[in-house]
Write a protein that holds these residues in place. Structure first.
Motif, mmCIF file in Angstrom:
data_model
loop_
_atom_site.group_PDB
_atom_site.id
_atom_site.type_symbol
_atom_site.label_atom_id
_atom_site.label_comp_id
_atom_site.label_asym_id
_atom_site.label_seq_id
_atom_site.Cartn_x
_atom_site.Cartn_y
_atom_site.Cartn_z
ATOM 1 N N ALA A 156 0.840 -1.202 0.000
ATOM 2 C CA ALA A 156 0.000 0.000 0.000
ATOM 3 C C ALA A 156 0.873 1.250 0.000
ATOM 4 O O ALA A 156 0.617 2.202 -0.746
ATOM 5 C CB ALA A 156 -0.940 -0.019 1.200
ATOM 6 N N CYS A 157 1.913 1.250 0.811
ATOM 7 C CA CYS A 157 2.830 2.387 0.872
ATOM 8 C C CYS A 157 3.488 2.624 -0.480
ATOM 9 O O CYS A 157 3.628 3.754 -0.946
ATOM 10 C CB CYS A 157 3.913 2.158 1.916
ATOM 11 N N HIS A 158 3.860 1.533 -1.109
ATOM 12 C CA HIS A 158 4.501 1.608 -2.416
ATOM 13 C C HIS A 158 3.565 2.273 -3.426
ATOM 14 O O HIS A 158 3.959 3.164 -4.162
ATOM 15 C CB HIS A 158 4.929 0.207 -2.842
ATOM 16 N N HIS A 159 2.322 1.839 -3.420
ATOM 17 C CA HIS A 159 1.369 2.380 -4.392
ATOM 18 C C HIS A 159 1.109 3.865 -4.178
ATOM 19 O O HIS A 159 0.810 4.592 -5.117
ATOM 20 C CB HIS A 159 0.056 1.594 -4.347
ATOM 21 N N CYS A 160 1.202 4.320 -2.938
ATOM 22 C CA CYS A 160 0.959 5.734 -2.652
ATOM 23 C C CYS A 160 2.249 6.546 -2.625
ATOM 24 O O CYS A 160 2.213 7.755 -2.375
ATOM 25 C CB CYS A 160 0.260 5.890 -1.309
ATOM 26 N N GLY A 161 3.363 5.859 -2.809
ATOM 27 C CA GLY A 161 4.644 6.559 -2.749
ATOM 28 C C GLY A 161 4.998 7.059 -1.364
ATOM 29 O O GLY A 161 5.679 8.063 -1.208
ATOM 30 N N LEU A 162 4.531 6.360 -0.333
ATOM 31 C CA LEU A 162 4.789 6.788 1.051
ATOM 32 C C LEU A 162 6.106 6.188 1.550
ATOM 33 O O LEU A 162 6.114 5.199 2.282
ATOM 34 C CB LEU A 162 3.640 6.362 1.966
#
Length: 594
Positions: free
Chosen positions: A501-507
């Motif tokens: 999820a972090c990857h997809h949001c660039g977090l």
DNA sequence: GTAGGGTTAG
């Protein structure tokens, strides 16, 4: 001519008949015994019936013959009608009761009679030995202790027999200390059998080292039984390799194995899932003509089953020519787990009584083989016959719904489940949530998820994954934080979802924080997928140096795939451009393929 | 001269 052999007995018998000579009572008694020993009950009975004169030996021999064929009623009738009984008569009858299933109470009653010195009969060490075996069988250590006290009180002879049985009784009743005390205090009578009992007792208590020590006392006495005790002890405690090594030692020591030795060795092979060694032992078994022994046969079957060689397992089963539902069930389980549903179904249909395990295996097999139509068909067949209340079967059906993205059947199963009162089953609830989410109805998934009062890790994982896969990464992260607040421990899957999820949001920073918290707070070692996620995360944020640094941190360098991948990455470091739409695993696989 | 019951490893 030795009259104790069957041949000798027959010769004597025939000669006597030819000569019209009446055999003396003692000879006839011996013949009764020999015939019975060779399972010729009919011949024994005929001799007994036609005897002109019988004595207590005749009655005892005949009673034993009936006990040997498990005919305890007949034995008891003879016992009651015998004109004379002695201690052997009592002990024989007691022995029969003690070893047969369902006659334990009769054994106790008979023993009580003996204690009341009925007919002047006084229990001796043979009686005690037999009673101790009974206690071991019933796991009744209280009664066993009474017998022990009785032995001390009546100062019945302490022999190797009684000591072995005493050790065995305490050990099987999980009183290892008592067993050891008996062993230690009976130095005068310790023989090979006593030693073997103690070795077996040590293994039952997991005392492997002590077992080995005792085994090597007076090693020249060791025989096939003590060796087999040692081998099977190691195998039972999970030391398969050592068991096999000891088998070689035993052969080198010049002790010949028997079928029980092979049974243990085969268990080691199946425990190791070693097809190679299994085949070697199989060949050895064939060479020795031991294949018809049922323990050996099922041992070989198990080797092939555990090594997932179902064709061989099937062959062994078919060649044994014994109808055996246990093997059929394993064939169904094995074939199903491999998704070979034609074979699984063939055996399933041949099985007379199908229990929930077999049904479950068949369902999950069809799911594995992605034959969801067969799953629905099977379910409709089964639910016509009975109410399906096994959660695992419903889980299979729900998974079939997921495979087919079949929302409506999925909802039907959900309704069915609630009707059956299975709404509380954790595994089932998680699967329902997963089914709704994967079939595209996130709202229903949410509703079911919120309806559960006590949520566990798996349930959270499923919901987090649902959010993440529907583009609601922020909701996924929020739910993850809620999970932590509620004190539910995340696992590897949770972190994979959340890093993704972090990857997809660039977090990037949040991803780093979670990644570090895996090891620091939860003691979970990151796996290759977690690293891949982080690398993708950095790559997407154009932080290539960090990505490279992360690759070097991957600790599983002995894996040739990973090290090859690392090397090619280093070569391509400068030219590498990172695409925008890496999923958590695409990253790895596309690079591997390149 | 001749006989019968009991122990350990699956």
């Amino acid at each position: 001519m030795n009259m104790r052999s069957l041949r000798g007995a027959l010769v004597w018998h025939v000669q006597a008949i030819k000569a019209g000579f009446t055999l003396p009572t003692s000879t006839t008694n011996l013949l009764i015994h020999v015939y019975s020993k060779h399972n010729l009950l009919h011949e024994s009975q005929k001799l007994f019936d036609e005897m002109p004169e019988r004595n207590v030996f005749s009655w005892n021999a005949m009673i034993s013959a009936h006990i040997k064929t498990q005919n305890l009623k007949q034995a008891r009738e003879l016992f009651d009608s015998a004109p004379h009984r002695d201690l052997v008569t009592y002990n024989s009858m007691l022995s029969g009761y003690a070893s047969a299933d369902g006659y334990e109470a009769d054994a106790l009653n008979l023993f009580r009679e003996m204690q009341n010195e009925c007919e002047g009969m006084k229990a001796d060490e043979v009686t005690v030995t037999r009673m101790l075996n009974l206690c071991a069988k019933l796991l009744n250590v209280g009664y066993g202790r009474q017998l022990h006290a009785f032995m001390v009180k009546t100062s019945a002879d302490v022999t190797g027999f009684t000591v072995s049985s005493l050790i065995d009784m305490y050990s099987k009743c999980a009183c290892f200390e008592d067993a050891y005390r008996v062993f230690n205090r009976s130095y005068e009578v310790v023989d090979l059998v006593t030693k073997s009992s103690m070795v077996a007792a040590c293994f039952r208590a997991g005392e492997t080292e002590m077992a080995l020590k005792i085994f090597w006392r007076v090693p020249e006495l060791n025989n096939v039984v003590s060796w087999t005790t040692l081998i099977s002890g190691y195998v039972q405690n999970g030391y398969m390799e050592e068991g096999l090594k000891l088998f070689v030692c035993m052969a080198e020591a010049g002790v010949r194995w028997n079928e029980r030795t092979f049974a243990s060795v085969l268990k080691a092979c199946s425990g190791l899932r070693s097809l190679k060694r299994g085949k070697e032992v199989h060949a050895c078994v064939l060479k020795n003509g031991l294949i018809s022994n049922k323990f050996i046969n099922s041992g070989i079957f198990n080797v092939y089953y555990k090594c997932e060689n179902m064709k061989y397992a099937e062959l062994i089963y078919l060649m044994s020519r014994v109808e055996n539902s246990f093997s059929i069930i394993k064939l169904i389980l094995g074939y199903s787990s491999q998704g070979n549903m034609v074979e699984a179904r063939r055996f399933f249909d041949s099985l007379a009584e199908k229990d929930v395990v077999v049904w479950t295996a068949l369902f999950s097999g069809y799911v594995k083989a992605r034959q969801y139509e067969a799953v629905f068909e099977l379910f409709s067949d089964l639910s016509k016959e009975t109410m399906v209340s096994e959660p695992l079967i419903l889980v299979s059906v729900l998974r079939a719904c997921v495979l087919q993205a079949a929302l409506n059947p999925g909802m039907e199963i959900h309704a069915y489940m609630l009707k059956m009162g299975l709404g509380m089953d954790k595994k089932l609830i998680s699967t329902v949530v997963d089914m709704y989410s994967q079939c595209g109805n996130l709202t229903y998934a949410e509703t079911v998820f919120r309806s559960v009062a006590e949520r566990d890790t798996i349930l959270y994982n499923v919901m987090i994954s649902g959010y993440a896969h529907h583009g609601h990464e922020i909701k996924a992260i929020q739910l993850f934080e809620e999970m932590l607040r509620n004190g539910i421990k995340p696992d590897m899957v949770t972190f994979l979802e959340i890093l993704s999820a972090c990857h997809h949001c660039g977090l990037v920073e949040l991803g780093e924080k979670y990644f570090n918290s895996m090891t620091v707070d939860y003691n979970i070692l990151p796996e290759i997928d977690h690293y891949a996620c982080m690398i993708d995360l950095y790559g997407r944020a154009n932080q290539l140096e960090k990505a490279m640094g992360f690759m070097k941190r991957i600790p599983i360098e002995q894996d040739p795939v990973i090290s090859g991948w690392l090397m090619s990455m280093q070569q391509r470091e400068t030219e590498l451009t990172w695409g925008g739409s890496h999923s958590k695993t695409e990253g790895i696989y596309s690079m591997n393929c390149a």
